[in-house]
Design a protein around this motif. Structure first.
Motif, mmCIF file in Angstrom:
data_model
loop_
_atom_site.group_PDB
_atom_site.id
_atom_site.type_symbol
_atom_site.label_atom_id
_atom_site.label_comp_id
_atom_site.label_asym_id
_atom_site.label_seq_id
_atom_site.Cartn_x
_atom_site.Cartn_y
_atom_site.Cartn_z
ATOM 1 N N VAL A 20 -66.461 -23.165 43.648
ATOM 2 C CA VAL A 20 -66.272 -24.729 43.557
ATOM 3 C C VAL A 20 -64.743 -25.059 43.258
ATOM 4 O O VAL A 20 -63.995 -24.675 42.606
ATOM 5 N N GLY A 21 -64.605 -26.273 43.877
ATOM 6 C CA GLY A 21 -63.353 -26.876 43.898
ATOM 7 C C GLY A 21 -63.140 -28.152 44.863
ATOM 8 O O GLY A 21 -64.064 -28.050 45.877
ATOM 9 N N ALA A 22 -61.979 -28.910 44.587
ATOM 10 C CA ALA A 22 -62.098 -30.014 45.513
ATOM 11 C C ALA A 22 -62.031 -29.613 47.113
ATOM 12 O O ALA A 22 -62.378 -30.356 47.890
ATOM 13 N N ARG A 23 -61.762 -28.396 47.352
ATOM 14 C CA ARG A 23 -61.409 -28.049 48.787
ATOM 15 C C ARG A 23 -62.737 -27.658 49.357
ATOM 16 O O ARG A 23 -63.047 -27.518 50.511
ATOM 17 N N SER A 24 -63.776 -27.451 48.614
ATOM 18 C CA SER A 24 -65.061 -26.984 48.894
ATOM 19 C C SER A 24 -66.118 -28.216 49.066
ATOM 20 O O SER A 24 -67.235 -28.116 48.766
ATOM 21 N N VAL A 25 -65.520 -29.368 48.734
ATOM 22 C CA VAL A 25 -66.565 -30.600 48.703
ATOM 23 C C VAL A 25 -66.030 -31.498 49.777
ATOM 24 O O VAL A 25 -64.955 -31.750 50.091
ATOM 25 N N LEU A 26 -67.139 -31.914 50.431
ATOM 26 C CA LEU A 26 -66.945 -32.718 51.849
ATOM 27 C C LEU A 26 -67.449 -34.278 51.383
ATOM 28 O O LEU A 26 -68.152 -34.448 50.507
#
Length: 431
Positions: free
Chosen positions: A262-268
């Motif tokens: 989980v992290g901003a890189r893993s959210v679209l």
């Protein structure tokens, strides 16, 4: 002269064999023929009523467009259709031909719930172009990303390079199967298809126009000459988007799936600013490549991982809760790395000493209390995902929706990679 008298004249009164022969046609042959005829008639009626070939021919018979009587008659039997006459999603009476055999229909009826095949072909895509990376880091050597159009819809093609081995191809398809098996959720990117019959093999995903949340947050840092846009970040928007990610996490946990990345890189982020959780590579690998307890494969992302993960202890849903707290920190700082001044080699000791994230200047006390409750050293004292969702929903009502969050300076990529603790960096967008 009667038949009885004729028989009496030809046969002696006590000659029973002679009398039987004389009455054979009337007494034996004719009844036998009548019985056989009855049996044949019954057999014909039975075959006509129950023979599958007859039912198939009746179901596939062309519609008589010139006869209103035939159309009315078909509708008159509509309430009596059962079994393969009326499979789910298909009314045979409204088609000139059934698009599948009876056997296929029966298989579809047994499957629950019926789903459209995800198999796609290369000629289904148009306007294919390479998808640029969010920032310049080492790309994934196995997978390429393309933007394309399919059925008048924008999609992303996750393509396995043709040089890969059969085992890598199987690994790629197994990951596609894993994603498909998770099912649909409004805050998980939708898998629209898979190309597996021809090379190159690929996954077809829905496109979310703003790409990954980390790049989106960095774009929000730009002042745009002081003008506000429809995608500026506010505290209220953080509550909304974070609640959507938390909903996806709650769903994954209900499927006995720990995300682990989980992290901003893993959210679209979609065009309407809907946030959808992606980055499922860790969850897939954990299920297919068992390792020592608590070991995560993505050790480049240590600054997002809970203390028990860093210590290689038992991993559970509360480990995702810790990472979710770090995600909130990223959102309120518009993409700053967590623990920026702490080397990754010293992070566990830093946390063991009771140190924690410092409150950003742009973060309200209510939002920071959620971050602190997620990033508690004792995993038993962390909020559960349902509790996180409740707090975000309650905080949304009073959150500031007018003040736009700003950052003092644009992001410096090299500095970010260093402070975020990336080792051998990879393209997070393809996980």
């Amino acid at each position: 002269m009667s038949s009885n008298s004729t028989t009496d004249n030809l046969c002696a009164p006590d000659d029973h064999l002679c009398i039987t022969k004389e009455h054979m046609q009337a007494v034996i042959i004719v009844p036998t023929l009548l019985l056989l005829g009855t049996l044949v008639t019954l057999l014909f009626l039975f075959l006509r009523r129950y023979c599958p070939e007859h039912r198939r021919s009746r179901a596939t018979a062309p519609r008589s467009f010139g006869s209103s009587h035939g159309h009315t008659q078909r509708h008159s039997h509509r309430s009596h259709l059962q079994g393969i006459d009326a499979p789910p999603g298909l009314n045979a009476l409204e088609h000139e031909e059934l698009p599948m055999s009876v056997q296929q229909v029966q298989e579809d009826v047994r499957s629950a719930p019926p789903q459209t095949s995800t198999e796609r072909h290369h000629n289904a895509f148009s306007q294919v172009s390479a998808l640029p990376l969010s920032f310049s880091i080492k790309p994934n050597d196995e997978v390429s990303l393309y933007r394309a159009s399919m059925d008048n819809r924008d999609v992303i093609l996750r393509v396995l390079k043709e040089k890969e081995s059969s085992s890598e191809k199987q690994h790629f398809l197994d990951f596609a199967s894993f994603v498909s098996g998770l099912g649909r959720h409004p805050y998980l990117p939708e898998l629209l298809g898979v190309v597996s019959v021809q090379s190159p093999v690929m996954m077809v995903m829905e496109e979310l126009q703003h790409g990954d949340l980390l790049g989106f947050l960095w774009r929000c840092r730009q002042d745009s000459a002081g003008s506000e846009s429809s995608w500026d970040m506010t505290e209220k928007r953080i509550h909304i988007m974070a609640g959507q990610v938390a909903s996806a996490l709650e769903y994954l946990h209900s499927q006995s799936c720990i995300h682990g990345n989980v992290g901003a890189r893993s959210v679209l982020v979609g065009g309407d600013l809907t946030a959808k959780l992606w980055g499922l590579g860790s969850a897939y690998r954990r299920g297919t490549q068992p390792s020592s307890p608590g070991e995560f494969q993505d050790m480049d992302m240590k600054k997002w991982q809970a203390p028990e993960v860093l210590a290689r202890g038992v991993v559970g849903p509360s480990s995702d809760v810790w990472s979710f707290g770090i995600l909130l920190y990223e959102m309120v700082t518009l993409g700053d790395p967590p623990f920026a001044q702490i080397p990754t080699t010293e992070l566990l000791q830093h946390l063991q000493r009771g140190k924690h994230l410092k409150r950003p200047a742009t973060c309200s006390s209510s939002l920071f209390s959620i971050i602190s409750s997620c990033c508690h050293w004792n995993r038993k004292q962390r909020l559960s995902i349902p509790e996180v969702i409740n707090k975000l929903q309650a905080g949304e009502k009073s959150a500031n929706g007018s003040t736009v969050l700003r950052a003092p300076e644009p992001i410096d990529i090299e500095r970010y990679l260093r402070e975020a603790g990336y080792g051998e960096a990879y393209n997070y967008a393809v996980l």
